[in-house]
Design an enzyme around this catalytic site. Structure first.
Site, short mmCIF file in Angstrom:
data_model
loop_
_atom_site.label_atom_id
_atom_site.label_comp_id
_atom_site.label_asym_id
_atom_site.label_seq_id
_atom_site.Cartn_x
_atom_site.Cartn_y
_atom_site.Cartn_z
N LYS A 111 -62.02 21.81 -23.87
CA LYS A 111 -61.13 22.85 -24.39
C LYS A 111 -59.74 22.24 -24.54
O LYS A 111 -58.73 22.82 -24.11
CB LYS A 111 -61.16 24.05 -23.41
CG LYS A 111 -60.50 25.30 -23.90
CD LYS A 111 -61.24 25.99 -25.02
CE LYS A 111 -60.43 27.16 -25.53
NZ LYS A 111 -60.79 27.58 -26.88
N TYR B 60 -64.75 23.25 -9.59
CA TYR B 60 -65.41 22.97 -8.30
C TYR B 60 -64.43 22.40 -7.29
O TYR B 60 -64.67 22.45 -6.09
CB TYR B 60 -66.57 21.98 -8.50
CG TYR B 60 -67.92 22.65 -8.59
CD1 TYR B 60 -68.04 24.02 -8.69
CD2 TYR B 60 -69.09 21.89 -8.59
CE1 TYR B 60 -69.28 24.63 -8.79
CE2 TYR B 60 -70.32 22.49 -8.69
CZ TYR B 60 -70.42 23.86 -8.79
OH TYR B 60 -71.65 24.44 -8.89
N ASP C 93 -71.20 24.60 -16.95
CA ASP C 93 -71.85 25.69 -16.23
C ASP C 93 -72.31 26.76 -17.22
O ASP C 93 -73.47 27.15 -17.27
CB ASP C 93 -70.82 26.27 -15.25
CG ASP C 93 -71.42 27.23 -14.26
OD1 ASP C 93 -72.65 27.30 -14.17
OD2 ASP C 93 -70.65 27.93 -13.57
N ASP D 55 -65.70 26.41 -27.34
CA ASP D 55 -66.15 27.65 -27.99
C ASP D 55 -66.93 27.35 -29.25
O ASP D 55 -67.93 28.02 -29.55
CB ASP D 55 -64.96 28.58 -28.28
CG ASP D 55 -63.73 27.85 -28.74
OD1 ASP D 55 -63.10 27.20 -27.91
OD2 ASP D 55 -63.43 27.91 -29.93
#
Ligand code: NAP
Length: 413
Positions: free
Chosen positions: A226, A160, A304, A280
Site C-alpha cells: 500500500k 504482528y 492476512d 486494493d
C-alpha cells in the site's frame, strides 16, 4: 536430547538436519506433530493415516515418517500446566520440520495467540499459503480454476510487531506530544498504533519467494503493498523487494517495467518477471485477472486479508493449507480454527491439514508422496465424496465422516 516433555524420542527414526542452508532428510525422519485442540484431534487422526498410506505407496518400506507427539494448547495445559512448554518449541527446533492442528487461543492466559507465539519464538518469518482450485468444490465465482497462486506473507513485522497506545493514557499523551514536536499534529483523543517494516524482514521474505518461483518455474512474482499511502513502510517493502531481486537474482529476473521498455513487451526466456501491485488493486486483480498471477509477496496485514479472500474464491478455508517457514524450522498447519462445536464428532473436513501435509512432503523433497495425496484428494472431491461442509453446497454429493473421507482418499491414493 533424547526426550521432550518426558516423551522419549522414537528410536526408529533419524533427525532431519540443515547443512549449508539445505535440508538433509534421512529415509525415516522424526517429525513432531501437535495434534491440536477441539477438532484438531479428529483431523490429525485422519490426516496421519493418509500421510502414512501415501508414503508406503510411494516408497514401500524404504521410507517412513517417525511421528513424535509434542504438546501445546489444552493438552499441554492439562498435562504440564503450561500452554506452550519450552520442550515443545525445542523439539520443533531440534527436528526442523513439524506439523500442527489448530490451537485454541487461551482466554486471559497472558498469551495473545499460541500460533503467533510459535511463529515468533521459532522466527518462522514466511507464512506460505498456496491457493488452487479442486474441481467440484463449490465456489462463489464462475472460473475458480483460473486462480492458482502461492502467497508469501511476512510473518514477524508490520501489525504482528505492532505497538499500540490506548487512547487517554499517559503513554499515548507522550507519544502525541513527541510527534507534535516533530511536526505531526494528532488529535489528543486518539489511540496510536505503530507498525515497523524493515529492509531485513522484507528481503528475507522476498528472497524465499523468489527462490520458490525460480525453483518451480512459476511467475510472475508480485510485490503487494500500500505504498501509495504509506511510503516508508509499505512503499519501502516494494522498493526493497525490487532491490533484492536486482542485487541477488539480477541475471534471472526482469521487472515488468523493463519488459515493456527494453524488451518490447516480451520477457527474455528463463527470466522471472517481478512486478508490484497496490493492495486494493490486487483484490480486484485476483478476481478479474486471476490467471495473470502466480507468486505473491506481501507484508503481514495485506497478506492476512489476501490469503483468506483467495481461499474463499476457490472454495473456502476448510481446505486451505498453510506453512510457517524460517531458516531453521518449518511448521505446517491447518489454517482454520478448532471449530470446538464439532470436536470429537468425526464430521469436520480434514482437507486443510491433509493439504498442509502435501506442502510438508514437497518441503522435505518427497514429491511422489505429495503428488499421491494431492491427486487422491482431488479424485475424492471429484467423486463427490465429501464432508458435511462441502456436501451441503454440492448437488448429489455423498456426506462422509472425517474418518470415512480419509478412507476414501487412501482408496484413491
Ligand atoms: P473456526 O474454528 O475456524 O470455526 C469457524 C467455523 O468455520 C466452524 O464453525 C465451521 O463452520 C467452519 N470450519 C472451520 N474449520 C472447518 C473445517 N475443517 N471443516 C469444515 N468447516 C470448518 O473459527 P473460530 O470458531 O473463530 O475459532 C475457534 C478457536 O480456534 C478460537 O480459539 C481461535 O482462537 C482458534 N483459532 C486457531 C487457529 C489456528 O490454530 N491456526 C486459527 C483460527 C482460530 P460451520 O459451523 O458453518 O460448519
Amino acid at each position: 536430547m533424547d526426550s521432550f516433555n518426558g516423551m522419549k524420542v522414537p528410536s526408529n527414526g533419524q533427525r532431519i538436519r540443515i547443512e549449508e542452508g539445505q535440508l538433509r532428510v534421512p529415509p525415516h525422519p522424526i517429525i513432531p506433530f501437535i495434534e491440536g485442540d477441539g477438532t484438531g484431534r479428529d483431523i490429525w487422526k485422519a490426516s496421519r493415516r493418509v500421510f502414512d498410506a501415501a508414503v508406503a505407496k510411494a516408497y514401500g518400506d524404504s521410507r517412513s515418517i517417525s511421528w513424535f507427539e509434542v504438546f501445546a494448547g489444552e493438552k499441554a495445559h492439562e498435562r504440564f500446566g503450561e500452554w506452550l512448554p519450552k520442550d515443545s518449541v525445542d523439539a520443533i527446533r531440534e527436528f526442523v520440520v513439524a506439523i500442527k492442528g489448530p490451537l485454541t487461543t487461551p482466554i486471559g492466559g497472558g498469551i495473545r495467540s499460541l500460533n503467533v507465539a510459535l511463529r515468533q519464538v521459532l522466527d518462522l518469518y514466511a507464512c506460505v499459503r498456496p491457493v488452487r482450485y479442486f474441481p467440484g468444490v463449490p465456489s462463489p465465482v464462475k472460473n475458480p480454476e483460473r486462480l492458482n497462486v502461492v502467497i508469501f506473507r511476512e510473518n514477524t513485522e508490520d501489525v504482528y510487531a505492532g505497538i499500540e497506545f490506548q487512547q487517554g493514557t499517559e503513554k499515548a499523551r507522550k507519544v502525541i506530544e513527541f510527534l507534535g514536536a516533530l511536526g505531526h499534529q494528532i488529535r489528543p483523543d486518539s489511540g496510536i498504533g505503530i507498525k515497523p517494516i524493515s529492509a531485513f524482514g522484507t528481503q528475507r521474505l522476498v528472497r524465499r519467494a523468489i527462490r520458490y518461483a525460480l525453483e518451480r518455474g512459476r511467475g510472475p512474482l508480485t510485490l503487494v503493498h500500500k505504498g501509495n499511502i504509506m511510503k516508508f513502510t509499505e512503499g519501502a517493502f516494494r522498493d526493497w523487494g525490487y532491490e533484492l531481486a536486482h542485487q541477488e537474482f539480477g541475471d534471472r529476473t526482469v521487472t515488468e517495467q523493463e519488459v515493456s521498455e527494453k524488451f518490447g513487451g516480451k520477457a527474455p526466456p528463463g527470466r522471472l518477471i517481478i512486478n508490484d501491485r497496490i493492495a486494493d488493486s490486487m483484490f480486484q486483480q485476483v478476481l478479474t485477472r486471476s490467471a495473470e498471477y502466480a507468486v505473491l509477496a506481501t507484508p503481514n496485514l495485506n497478506g492476512d486479508y489476501l490469503s483468506d479472500a483467495c481461499a474463499a474464491q476457490v472454495g473456502g478455508l476448510g481446505i486451505a493449507p498453510g506453512a510457517n517457514i524460517g531458516d531453521t524450522a518449518a511448521l505446517f498447519e491447518a489454517t482454520h480454527g478448532t471449530a470446538p462445536k464439532y470436536a470429537d464428532k468425526d464430521v469436520i473436513n480434514p482437507g486443510s491439514l491433509i493439504l498442509s501435509g502435501v506442502m510438508l512432503f514437497e518441503h522435505i523433497g518427497w514429491p511422489e508422496a505429495a503428488t499421491l495425496i494431492n491427486d487422491g484428494f482431488a479424485r475424492t472431491i471429484a467423486q463427490k465424496r465429501v464432508t458435511y461442509d462441502l456436501e451441503r453446497l454440492m448437488d448429489g454429493a455423498q456426506k462422509l465422516r472425517t474418518s470415512e473421507f480419509a478412507d476414501a482418499i487412501i482408496e484413491n491414493v
